[in-house]
Design a protein around this motif. Sequence first.
Motif, PDB file in Angstrom:
ATOM      1  N   CYS A 177      36.980  32.796  40.907  1.00  0.00           N
ATOM      2  CA  CYS A 177      38.942  32.466  40.351  1.00  0.00           C
ATOM      3  C   CYS A 177      38.943  33.937  40.803  1.00  0.00           C
ATOM      4  N   GLY A 178      38.276  35.169  40.409  1.00  0.00           N
ATOM      5  CA  GLY A 178      38.655  36.416  41.189  1.00  0.00           C
ATOM      6  C   GLY A 178      39.452  36.992  39.992  1.00  0.00           C
ATOM      7  N   GLN A 179      39.808  36.584  38.593  1.00  0.00           N
ATOM      8  CA  GLN A 179      40.627  36.811  37.848  1.00  0.00           C
ATOM      9  C   GLN A 179      39.807  38.198  36.887  1.00  0.00           C
ATOM     10  N   CYS A 180      38.811  38.662  37.197  1.00  0.00           N
ATOM     11  CA  CYS A 180      38.308  39.423  35.936  1.00  0.00           C
ATOM     12  C   CYS A 180      38.100  40.932  36.590  1.00  0.00           C
ATOM     13  N   LEU A 181      39.268  40.915  36.930  1.00  0.00           N
ATOM     14  CA  LEU A 181      39.592  41.904  38.153  1.00  0.00           C
ATOM     15  C   LEU A 181      39.307  43.436  37.141  1.00  0.00           C
ATOM     16  N   VAL A 182      38.474  44.760  37.583  1.00  0.00           N
ATOM     17  CA  VAL A 182      38.740  45.912  36.958  1.00  0.00           C
ATOM     18  C   VAL A 182      37.950  46.847  37.715  1.00  0.00           C
ATOM     19  N   ARG A 183      38.737  48.401  37.854  1.00  0.00           N
ATOM     20  CA  ARG A 183      38.890  49.434  38.952  1.00  0.00           C
ATOM     21  C   ARG A 183      37.722  50.259  38.164  1.00  0.00           C
ATOM     22  N   ILE A 184      36.372  50.219  38.471  1.00  0.00           N
ATOM     23  CA  ILE A 184      35.984  51.147  38.526  1.00  0.00           C
ATOM     24  C   ILE A 184      36.021  52.794  39.082  1.00  0.00           C
ATOM     25  N   GLN A 185      35.644  53.696  37.826  1.00  0.00           N
ATOM     26  CA  GLN A 185      35.833  55.081  38.937  1.00  0.00           C
ATOM     27  C   GLN A 185      34.688  55.908  38.502  1.00  0.00           C
TER      28      GLN A 185
ATOM     29  N   ARG B 164      41.456  47.375  48.475  1.00  0.00           N
ATOM     30  CA  ARG B 164      41.199  47.677  47.101  1.00  0.00           C
ATOM     31  C   ARG B 164      39.076  48.043  46.467  1.00  0.00           C
ATOM     32  N   LEU B 165      39.094  47.532  47.313  1.00  0.00           N
ATOM     33  CA  LEU B 165      37.781  47.388  47.354  1.00  0.00           C
ATOM     34  C   LEU B 165      37.261  48.981  47.216  1.00  0.00           C
ATOM     35  N   ALA B 166      37.814  49.658  48.942  1.00  0.00           N
ATOM     36  CA  ALA B 166      37.850  51.037  48.580  1.00  0.00           C
ATOM     37  C   ALA B 166      38.427  52.272  47.450  1.00  0.00           C
ATOM     38  N   ALA B 167      38.793  51.640  46.957  1.00  0.00           N
ATOM     39  CA  ALA B 167      40.113  51.499  45.395  1.00  0.00           C
ATOM     40  C   ALA B 167      39.220  51.685  44.508  1.00  0.00           C
ATOM     41  N   GLY B 168      38.337  51.096  44.514  1.00  0.00           N
ATOM     42  CA  GLY B 168      36.589  50.716  43.493  1.00  0.00           C
ATOM     43  C   GLY B 168      36.941  49.808  42.523  1.00  0.00           C
ATOM     44  N   TYR B 169      38.293  48.382  43.086  1.00  0.00           N
ATOM     45  CA  TYR B 169      38.393  47.750  42.014  1.00  0.00           C
ATOM     46  C   TYR B 169      37.007  46.331  42.794  1.00  0.00           C
ATOM     47  N   ARG B 170      36.699  46.116  41.479  1.00  0.00           N
ATOM     48  CA  ARG B 170      35.236  44.913  41.487  1.00  0.00           C
ATOM     49  C   ARG B 170      35.369  43.611  40.504  1.00  0.00           C
ATOM     50  N   LEU B 171      34.912  42.838  40.572  1.00  0.00           N
ATOM     51  CA  LEU B 171      34.845  42.106  39.814  1.00  0.00           C
ATOM     52  C   LEU B 171      33.445  42.137  38.588  1.00  0.00           C
ATOM     53  N   ALA B 172      34.319  41.849  37.164  1.00  0.00           N
ATOM     54  CA  ALA B 172      33.355  42.115  36.177  1.00  0.00           C
ATOM     55  C   ALA B 172      32.357  41.560  36.085  1.00  0.00           C
ATOM     56  N   CYS B 173      32.398  40.198  36.650  1.00  0.00           N
ATOM     57  CA  CYS B 173      31.114  39.164  36.275  1.00  0.00           C
ATOM     58  C   CYS B 173      30.702  39.472  37.659  1.00  0.00           C
ATOM     59  N   ARG B 174      30.326  40.946  38.251  1.00  0.00           N
ATOM     60  CA  ARG B 174      29.751  40.929  39.069  1.00  0.00           C
ATOM     61  C   ARG B 174      29.133  42.201  39.605  1.00  0.00           C
ATOM     62  N   GLN B 175      29.612  43.248  38.167  1.00  0.00           N
ATOM     63  CA  GLN B 175      29.039  44.223  37.500  1.00  0.00           C
ATOM     64  C   GLN B 175      28.262  44.471  37.071  1.00  0.00           C
ATOM     65  N   ARG B 176      27.075  45.136  36.757  1.00  0.00           N
ATOM     66  CA  ARG B 176      25.672  44.711  35.569  1.00  0.00           C
ATOM     67  C   ARG B 176      26.779  46.819  35.004  1.00  0.00           C
ATOM     68  N   VAL B 177      26.139  46.616  33.827  1.00  0.00           N
ATOM     69  CA  VAL B 177      26.420  47.883  33.175  1.00  0.00           C
ATOM     70  C   VAL B 177      24.994  48.492  33.368  1.00  0.00           C
TER      71      VAL B 177
ATOM     72  N   ASP C  91      32.595  40.319  45.609  1.00  0.00           N
ATOM     73  CA  ASP C  91      33.466  41.508  45.567  1.00  0.00           C
ATOM     74  C   ASP C  91      34.806  41.339  47.249  1.00  0.00           C
ATOM     75  N   ARG C  92      33.488  40.941  48.176  1.00  0.00           N
ATOM     76  CA  ARG C  92      34.082  40.624  49.424  1.00  0.00           C
ATOM     77  C   ARG C  92      34.990  39.926  50.027  1.00  0.00           C
ATOM     78  N   ARG C  93      34.578  38.973  49.167  1.00  0.00           N
ATOM     79  CA  ARG C  93      34.757  37.124  49.326  1.00  0.00           C
ATOM     80  C   ARG C  93      36.977  37.764  48.665  1.00  0.00           C
ATOM     81  N   LEU C  94      36.565  37.844  47.515  1.00  0.00           N
ATOM     82  CA  LEU C  94      38.078  37.805  46.436  1.00  0.00           C
ATOM     83  C   LEU C  94      38.658  38.787  47.140  1.00  0.00           C
ATOM     84  N   ILE C  95      38.147  40.061  46.876  1.00  0.00           N
ATOM     85  CA  ILE C  95      38.830  41.142  47.251  1.00  0.00           C
ATOM     86  C   ILE C  95      39.358  42.270  48.425  1.00  0.00           C
ATOM     87  N   ALA C  96      40.507  42.413  48.488  1.00  0.00           N
ATOM     88  CA  ALA C  96      41.334  42.877  50.094  1.00  0.00           C
ATOM     89  C   ALA C  96      40.339  44.628  50.129  1.00  0.00           C
ATOM     90  N   THR C  97      40.322  44.850  51.138  1.00  0.00           N
ATOM     91  CA  THR C  97      39.483  45.953  51.480  1.00  0.00           C
ATOM     92  C   THR C  97      40.092  47.222  51.058  1.00  0.00           C
TER      93      THR C  97
END
Length: 345
Positions: free
Chosen positions: A284-292, A309-322, A301-307
């Motif tokens: 769905c792409g709704q769990c968007l966060v920005r990782i600093q 915004r990807l460069a600015a650090g935006y990612r899907l929280a469901c696809r990022q592991r701590v 991420d590539r499929r749902l987030i504009a290029t």
Amino acid sequence: MHLLKSVHKWLSLVIAIQLGLWLLSGLVFNILDPQQVSGEALSAKPTAATIANAGPLLNHQDIIALYGQGAVRDINLHTLLGRSVYRVTLPDRIDLYDAGTGARLVVTATLARQIAQRDYLGNPADIASISKIQAPTLETRRHRGPVWQVAIDDRANTTLYISAEDGDLLERRNDTWRLFDFFWMLHIMDYRGRQDFNHLLVIVAAFGCLWLAISGCILLVNSFSLPGSGFLTRRRRRTVPVQVYNQTGSLARELRLPTGATLIDALAQQGIELPSLCGGGGNCGQCLVRIQAEAPVSADDRRLIATERLAAGYRLACRQRVDNPIAVELAGAPTTGSRRIGIEK
């Protein structure tokens, strides 16, 4: 592995439904009275058959001689309403002969009524109708040849089936048997003939159960190999500091999150529910966060987030592991409640 999970999930649902039907039908079989199912509860007790003819009986060879050489498959002597008869089995039919006179006998509707009255324990006047059936029905599926159907107007809606060839009482059917037969169909999964145990659907179901067990073992082993997954790894999982910023850029909370968990799950354990319509499935792409910090980019991420915004650090929280200490900026307002059923922004 994602495809394996999906197939495993939906096949589990199908197998679970059939398991439920097996349990339900087994319960029904235990509840129903076998005497009611078989119809013997309204059947008169049979008496021992005796030879009724006072005079001598014809030699069975005289009956066989009426047919061509080798035409008779079997001949035997039995009684029909106290009358001794020869039952002659031919390749395509059964003939009856009076054992004393040699006269050919035909099972008529009148004779079928007499046979039914002898067998039925209730009021003979309850016999409502008698009709001849040429082709087998579900209630006479085990028999071939013409059959007299004797319908009885009683509380059980009893129906007796009598062979139009030799007068044998073939079946006793009633509403209890019909209920049993419906659940028997569900139990053996034969939705047409209701008597075959070894048909294609049962074989497919058996292989489906086998595949379900194998795929379940594969998924179980795979779950132990995932970072931070499984109860064995949870006991020794370390935590890392994570700073959570709101949309205005101010620090909202400082947390310690377990390594290996997805960011959306780890935040949810701390009471921060991110919006999600897919339950963390990366759709769905709704769990968007920005990782600093430098963060890996997934295919979702590539499929749902504009290029940009990807460069600015935006990612899907469901696809990022701590895995390491990070600072996270919430791109959307966090919510309370379960994200599994869909949360609107």
